[in-house]
Design an enzyme around this catalytic site. Structure first.
Site: not given
Ligand code: NAI
Ligand SMILES: O=C(O)C1=N[C@H](C(=O)O)C[C@H](O)C1
Length: 171
Positions: A6, A28, A30, A61-62, A65, A71-72
């Site tokens: 992403t 994609a 995700n 997120h962690h 990142k 991206g999702t």
């Protein structure tokens, strides 16, 4: 080819779109079944609720990142904008800070949280007057993402040339 990374900019995405017709390609943000079901669910809900409910996307997120928002979350915002007949580049609001003014009716807020080893949570809030609907997917670990990527890699070997959506692989 399977592309799961992403954080691409416009130019990089244009390169993917230009080259993809030459090979079978799945791209994609995700790969998990859960998130791709959620993408269908938020489309359905947005279609029913229309402009009556304010829409916000929140992801967590962690702390390793590097790209933000995920991206999702961006894909969710795109799907919501498309469903609500809006242009994300005009209505997307990426976090809020300071005297930003009242929320405008058509904006879609996108917010990122970072911490620890969170595998990836995504929530879409539909907030009305007197009630709200929250749709959440929580990643407990990365296995569903890996499983989807492996399915995509197997599927793409027999696929026609061009850029394919992960939904073609999973559903
Ligand atoms: N589509 C999906 O389902 C998923 C997508 N992702 C995305 O995948 C990407 C990577 O995420 P993580 O694995 O958590 O990151 P990471 O930091 O753990 O791993 C990235 C790896 O890429 C390598 N790398 C960096 N630049 C490179 C280059 N130019 N050429 C070759 N290798 C290079 C690094 O050395 C590292 O080993 C992110 O964009 C993330 O959002 C992550 C999980 C699932
Ligand atoms: O970096 C991650 O970890 C993830 N990245 C993808 C994204 O940016 O949406 C997919 C998943 O959320 C995990």
């Amino acid at each position: 080819m399977v592309i799961a990374t992403t954080g691409y900019d416009e130019e990089e995405l244009a390169q993917v779109h230009a080259l993809a017709p030459q090979i079978p390609c799945v791209m994609a943000s995700n790969m998990s079944v859960g998130i791709n079901v959620m993408l269908q669910a938020i489309q359905l809900v947005a279609n029913v609720l229309g402009d009556d409910y304010d829409v916000e996307v929140i992801e967590a997120h962690h702390n390793q990142k590097v790209d933000s928002p995920s991206g999702t979350a961006l894909r969710m915002a795109e799907v919501l904008a498309q469903t609500l007949d809006r242009n994300l580049s005009e209505v997307g609001v990426y976090g809020r800070h300071g005297i930003v003014g009242k929320r405008t009716k058509k904006e879609i807020g996108i917010h990122a949280i970072r911490g620890g080893d969170l595998a990836g949570d995504h929530t879409v809030l539909f907030v009305g007057t007197g009630d709200r609907l929250e749709i959440t997917h929580r990643g407990q670990n990365r296995e569903p993402l890996a499983r989807g990527a492996i399915r995509a890699a197997r599927w793409v070997m027999g696929a026609p040339k061009g850029l394919h959506d992960i939904a073609e692989v999973l559903f």
